[in-house]
Design an enzyme around this catalytic site. Structure first.
Site, PDB file in Angstrom:
ATOM      1  CG  ASN B 385     -48.778 -10.428  13.039  1.00 25.61           C
ATOM      2  OD1 ASN B 385     -49.726 -11.181  12.911  1.00 25.61           O
ATOM      3  ND2 ASN B 385     -48.260  -9.767  12.039  1.00 25.61           N
ATOM      4  CG  ASP B 386     -46.426 -14.638  14.399  1.00 24.39           C
ATOM      5  OD1 ASP B 386     -47.134 -14.515  13.382  1.00 24.39           O
ATOM      6  OD2 ASP B 386     -45.201 -14.528  14.398  1.00 24.39           O
TER       7      ASP B 386
END
Lengths: 94, 458
Positions: B385-386
């Protein structure tokens, strides 16, 4: 004098440690962390001496507890690292 | 064995440790490096046992119990659970250093201020390492929430606890005070050290745990070195300090990969302000079915997999390997792009992909894959995600602004395999999901990929 010598060794070892780890590829960071974690279990040497005292007292019990924990750290640490690394190895041989 | 011979053997084991760490830093020598360092440990243990005047009963019991627990834990653990196991082992090492220091204190007898200082340092560092690692373990294994825990006056309270620990240490060091109420003070010191470890780690978000573990690893080394000063032992000082220094360097390298400073990680309270950073996001998240994704993948010439912690949780590495083989047979060029801090530990994804036998040549580093990203047909993000959030390079207000990411948003299309619509581990909204070229495939990553594989089989 002995204390000064130990401090001297400590400082030199610190510089050596900084120099040893400079260009490590990121995929080896986890095994490296786990492997050096096993080395930090060297405190097992202190635990051996503490648990091997001849007169049984509270100090000795503390030593035994330290010995069990340090042994878990050392044995587990080395085996886990070896397991991780052997996966990289089998793949390389292909 | 005479003392001189013991000390010479300690030098041998120190050399083996140094060689071991050195060799662990390179892929071709790492396995041997680890074994060499374990040989060093064996030498140190055996030599210590030959020191005269030891009672072996407890030693044998301790060694057997410890070895069995260590072996079973190391053999049983899943590769996905590796980070938390390392954290746990690390905590044990710290506690052992604390106990060695304490045991020496309980022996009583004449000691000078230096002895009591190093005992206090061993207890303090060992205690912080133990509870700090334990909290890290609980956060990583999901037994407690990964979010940063923040409460009012937190930094002030932490400082106060730390200062009182130091104060008690100072009282212990002052001569003559030791023998009157020393035991009670030591208990207090131990309690405070354990408290500092807990308080220090709870405000740090789960996403930053790798850095915390590396730092705590460094601490456990320093704890061992302090224990070495307590019992006047050279090999403890050398090996402990080596680990202390290398662990610190490693944690700084990890922080750099996230473009943050160590201080920011430790005291930033990162991962708490999830909603405040939610800048306006345009567009909507578009879902895609497994069947539709199959048609796109079938036509793709170039595919990049971007694994994250979600792949580890779903145990999806083996099906990922299967799918990548199918795609290759189908004529596509397959790569696996590993972000330096993907997963819960640097290199975590590499270990998992290696476990699944993904060929070494297919593993790409971030810079390599970013250079060719515009030519990639499909980028498949599996539970990451990040590390693929374009906000890091586009939104200056984003908490992760400046962190290098894998630029999957530049690929022609992006598939994101994700369990639900929520934000990532750090709690930051990912603007990638709202892009025109991005499609979300919801569900368990392993099930999704198996689904695609069976589509190919038909």
């Amino acid at each position: 004098m002995e204390i000064i010598l130990l401090l001297f060794i400590f400082v030199l070892a610190a510089f050596l440690g900084f120099e040893l780890i400079s260009k490590v590829p990121s995929q080896l960071h986890t095994p490296l962390m786990s492997g050096s974690n096993a080395i930090s279990g060297i405190t097992i040497v202190g635990a051996l001496i503490a648990s091997g005292q001849t007169d049984a007292n509270f100090s000795k019990w503390l030593g035994l507890a330290a010995l069990i924990l340090a042994t878990v750290n050392v044995v587990g640490g080395y085996f886990v690292t070896d397991r991780m690394l052997s996966m990289f190895k089998t793949k390389k041989q292909k | 064995m005479p003392d001189d011979l013991i000390n010479v053997s300690y030098i041998v084991s120190a050399i083996l440790f140094i060689l071991g760490i050195k060799m662990l830093g390179s892929a071709s020598t790492a396995v041997r490096g680890n074994r060499i360092s374990s040989l060093g440990m064996l030498v140190a243990v055996i030599v210590t046992l030959t020191k005269g005047g030891l009672d072996y009963h407890y030693i044998i019991i301790g060694l057997i119990i410890g070895s069995v627990i260590g072996l079973v834990a190391a053999k049983k653990v899943q590769m996905t659970g590796m980070p938390e196991l390392v954290a746990l082992f690390n905590g044990f090492g710290g506690l052992a250093s604390l106990l060695v220091g304490w045991s020496e204190f309980e022996k009583g007898g004449e000691g000078n201020w230096f002895l009591y200082s190093v005992i206090c340092i061993a207890i303090l560092i060992g205690g912080i390492t133990f509870t700090g690692s334990l909290v890290a373990y609980l956060k990583l294994s999901g037994k407690v929430g990964g979010n940063a825990v923040v409460f009012p006056f937190q930094k002030f309270i932490n400082l106060l606890v730390m200062l009182s620990a130091v104060l008690i240490g100072l009282i212990l060091i002052i001569p003559n005070n030791v023998f009157e109420n020393g035991a009670a003070l030591v208990w207090a010191l131990i309690f405070l050290a354990l408290l500092v470890g807990v308080l220090g780690v709870i405000p740090i978000g789960g996403g930053d745990m790798p850095v915390v573990i590396a730092l705590l690893n460094s601490f456990s080394g320093l704890g061992a070195a302090a224990a070495g000063f307590v019992i006047n032992n050279t090999v403890l000082v050398v090996a402990g300090c080596l680990v202390g220094a290398s662990g610190l360097i490693l944690s700084i390298i990890m922080c750099k990969a996230m473009n943050r400073s160590l201080a920011n990680v430790l005291f930033g309270g990162f991962g708490t302000s999830s909603s405040s950073s939610g800048t306006q996001v345009e567009g909507e998240m578009k879902a895609l079915s497994v069947e539709d994704s199959y048609y796109v993948l079938e036509a793709a010439q170039s595919v990049v997999f971007v694994p994250g912690y979600g792949m580890a949780v779903a145990q999806a590495q083996h099906v990922v390997k299967e799918l990548s083989e199918i795609l290759e047979r189908n004529g596509a060029e397959v790569r696996h792009a590993v972000h330096p801090v993907a997963g819960r530990m640097p290199g975590h994804m590499n270990v998992l992909l290696a476990e699944a036998d993904v060929p070494y040549e297919q593993l790409c580093e971030m810079e390599e894959v970013n250079a060719i990203m515009p030519t990639v047909d499909v980028a498949i993000v599996i539970g990451a995600n990040d590390v693929v959030n374009p906000a890091a390079i586009e939104d200056e207000d984003s908490p992760i602004w400046g962190m290098p990411i894998i630029n999957v948003h530049q690929a022609k299309s992006v598939f994101v395999l994700k369990r639900g619509q929520g934000a990532g581990y750090s709690g930051i909204i990912n603007t990638l999901f709202f892009r025109e070229n991005c499609r979300m495939i919801y569900g368990d990553a392993k099930a999704t990929i198996s689904g695609i594989v069976s589509q190919f089989d038909e």
